[in-house]
Design a protein around this motif. Structure first.
Motif, mmCIF file in Angstrom:
data_model
loop_
_atom_site.group_PDB
_atom_site.id
_atom_site.type_symbol
_atom_site.label_atom_id
_atom_site.label_comp_id
_atom_site.label_asym_id
_atom_site.label_seq_id
_atom_site.Cartn_x
_atom_site.Cartn_y
_atom_site.Cartn_z
ATOM 1 N N GLY A 151 35.200 45.325 -17.873
ATOM 2 C CA GLY A 151 35.629 46.329 -16.912
ATOM 3 C C GLY A 151 34.529 47.035 -16.151
ATOM 4 N N LEU A 165 31.708 47.632 -13.252
ATOM 5 C CA LEU A 165 31.372 47.213 -11.893
ATOM 6 C C LEU A 165 29.962 46.656 -11.949
ATOM 7 C CD1 LEU A 165 31.658 47.064 -8.792
ATOM 8 C CD2 LEU A 165 30.885 49.450 -8.698
ATOM 9 N N ASN A 180 43.928 40.043 -9.739
ATOM 10 C CA ASN A 180 43.854 41.500 -9.659
ATOM 11 C C ASN A 180 42.424 42.026 -9.549
ATOM 12 O OD1 ASN A 180 46.666 41.771 -9.923
ATOM 13 N ND2 ASN A 180 46.514 41.658 -12.163
ATOM 14 N N ASP A 181 41.453 41.154 -9.714
ATOM 15 C CA ASP A 181 40.065 41.614 -9.780
ATOM 16 C C ASP A 181 39.572 42.151 -8.440
ATOM 17 O OD1 ASP A 181 39.921 40.910 -12.453
ATOM 18 O OD2 ASP A 181 39.199 38.893 -12.016
ATOM 19 N N GLN A 182 40.022 41.557 -7.358
ATOM 20 C CA GLN A 182 39.556 41.980 -6.040
ATOM 21 C C GLN A 182 39.985 43.415 -5.737
ATOM 22 O OE1 GLN A 182 40.283 39.079 -3.047
ATOM 23 N NE2 GLN A 182 39.215 40.195 -1.439
ATOM 24 N N SER A 183 41.231 43.760 -6.054
ATOM 25 C CA SER A 183 41.690 45.124 -5.817
ATOM 26 C C SER A 183 40.991 46.111 -6.739
ATOM 27 C CB SER A 183 43.209 45.207 -6.002
ATOM 28 O OG SER A 183 43.585 44.867 -7.325
ATOM 29 N N THR A 184 40.730 45.713 -7.981
ATOM 30 C CA THR A 184 39.990 46.579 -8.906
ATOM 31 C C THR A 184 38.579 46.832 -8.396
ATOM 32 O OG1 THR A 184 41.252 45.777 -10.817
ATOM 33 C CG2 THR A 184 39.126 46.807 -11.269
ATOM 34 N N ASN A 185 37.917 45.777 -7.920
ATOM 35 C CA ASN A 185 36.571 45.910 -7.372
ATOM 36 C C ASN A 185 36.561 46.820 -6.157
ATOM 37 O OD1 ASN A 185 34.452 44.451 -5.206
ATOM 38 N ND2 ASN A 185 33.632 44.745 -7.256
ATOM 39 N N LYS A 241 38.653 49.289 -5.503
ATOM 40 C CA LYS A 241 38.831 50.664 -5.972
ATOM 41 C C LYS A 241 37.537 51.219 -6.561
ATOM 42 C CE LYS A 241 43.763 50.129 -7.007
ATOM 43 N NZ LYS A 241 44.782 50.042 -8.085
ATOM 44 N N GLN A 242 36.839 50.401 -7.350
ATOM 45 C CA GLN A 242 35.586 50.850 -7.953
ATOM 46 C C GLN A 242 34.538 51.145 -6.887
ATOM 47 O OE1 GLN A 242 34.970 47.455 -10.566
ATOM 48 N NE2 GLN A 242 35.448 48.675 -12.377
#
Length: 292
Positions: free
Chosen positions: A104, A106, A246-251, A253-254
């Motif tokens: 998790g 960045l 889902n990783d692209q949206s998480t990245n 947001k981070q």
């Protein structure tokens, strides 16, 4: 039975069957394991890597199969007579970066030093001088926090923190021996690990500023808009090639949250600049101005 070696990096206790002289010794506690074992996964075509929900598999013609599993382990199914230096270098770079990504974090591609108890990070394309600039700061008694892999985690107060990696920088011998007045910047020379233990600490450091290195007609520092800063953070995200659904949206947001909490600027570097101490002075002055 293989010996177990215990190391500490990025806030993790690592139990490894491979020796890593560059890593700092840690407690005999296992958060993460690096070990040899059979990887039974078979690729259908000639993929270099395959990603699924919990695993990333690499298929190397010179090393074998390497599996990075769920942020918990790196499992090597080696070929005969592998180059151990190449294996260690892969694990310390891409291997640990992806394992941290699975946990998790960045992960950014760059280097960071500590100034006034805050981390100052340098991002940019390969060859622009992230590590050599960090070495220049180290020569002025600023501790190195990390090199190549910047692992950012948000604390309970949503402050971005960098977890230090290990007390080595990868720089060229040419730059090491003449960092300020070389006839050229040896940014694309062959690099080797250089120890930078002075002031190194395994404790997390709050991230205050990021400077995005770019080539320019003159050396200068200027602010980046939200759009340009966000693009720079995304393009320098170390694990983007391995993102799942889902990783692209998480990245995103981070990276957006990072922009809201720190200063992100462009550090343009004149192509023919020989004296990197001028860049150090520019960054020092910029940080000093913003401290008041």
């Amino acid at each position: 039975m293989l010996n177990k070696n215990f190391y500490s990096a990025y806030g993790l206790n690592i139990c490894s069957e491979i020796e890593f002289p560059e890593l700092n010794h840690g407690l005999q506690i296992k958060d993460v394991s690096i070990r040899f074992g059979k990887n039974k996964f078979h690729r259908k075509n000639n993929e270099v890597f395959i990603v699924n929900e919990k695993d990333i598999y690499f298929f190397f013609n010179d090393l074998g199969i390497i599996r990075i599993h769920n942020g918990l382990s790196i499992i090597i199914d080696p070929l005969d007579n592998i180059d151990e230096n190449s294996l260690r270098e892969f694990i310390m770079g891409t291997g640990l970066a992806l394992l941290l990504f699975q946990r998790g974090f960045l992960i950014l591609h760059g280097s960071a030093v500590k100034i006034n108890n805050h981390a100052i990070a340098f991002l940019g394309n390969s060859g622009l001088g992230k590590s050599t600039l960090a070495w220049s700061f180290y020569l002025r008694n600023y501790p190195v926090v990390t090199d190549d892999v910047i692992a950012v985690q948000f604390d309970e107060n949503n402050r971005p923190m960098i977890w230090p990696g290990f007390s080595y920088l990868r720089i060229s011998n040419e730059f090491k021996n003449s960092p300020y007045n070389s006839s050229k910047r040896p940014l694309l020379s062959i690099k080797k690990f250089e120890e930078v233990k002075n002031g190194f600490s395994p404790d997390p450091v709050p991230l205050k500023s990021i400077y995005v290195l770019e080539n320019g007609f003159k050396s200068c520092i200027h602010n980046l808009s939200f759009q340009k800063a966000l693009l720079a953070l995304i393009s320098n995200s170390r694990c983007s090639d391995f993102f799942q659904s889902n990783d692209q949206s998480t990245n995103l947001k981070q990276c957006s949250h990072l922009f809201k909490n720190i200063n992100i600027k462009s550090l343009k570097i004149k192509k023919d600049i020989h004296d990197l101490s001028k860049l150090v002075n520019m960054v020092e002055n910029d940080i000093l101005i913003r401290s008041y």
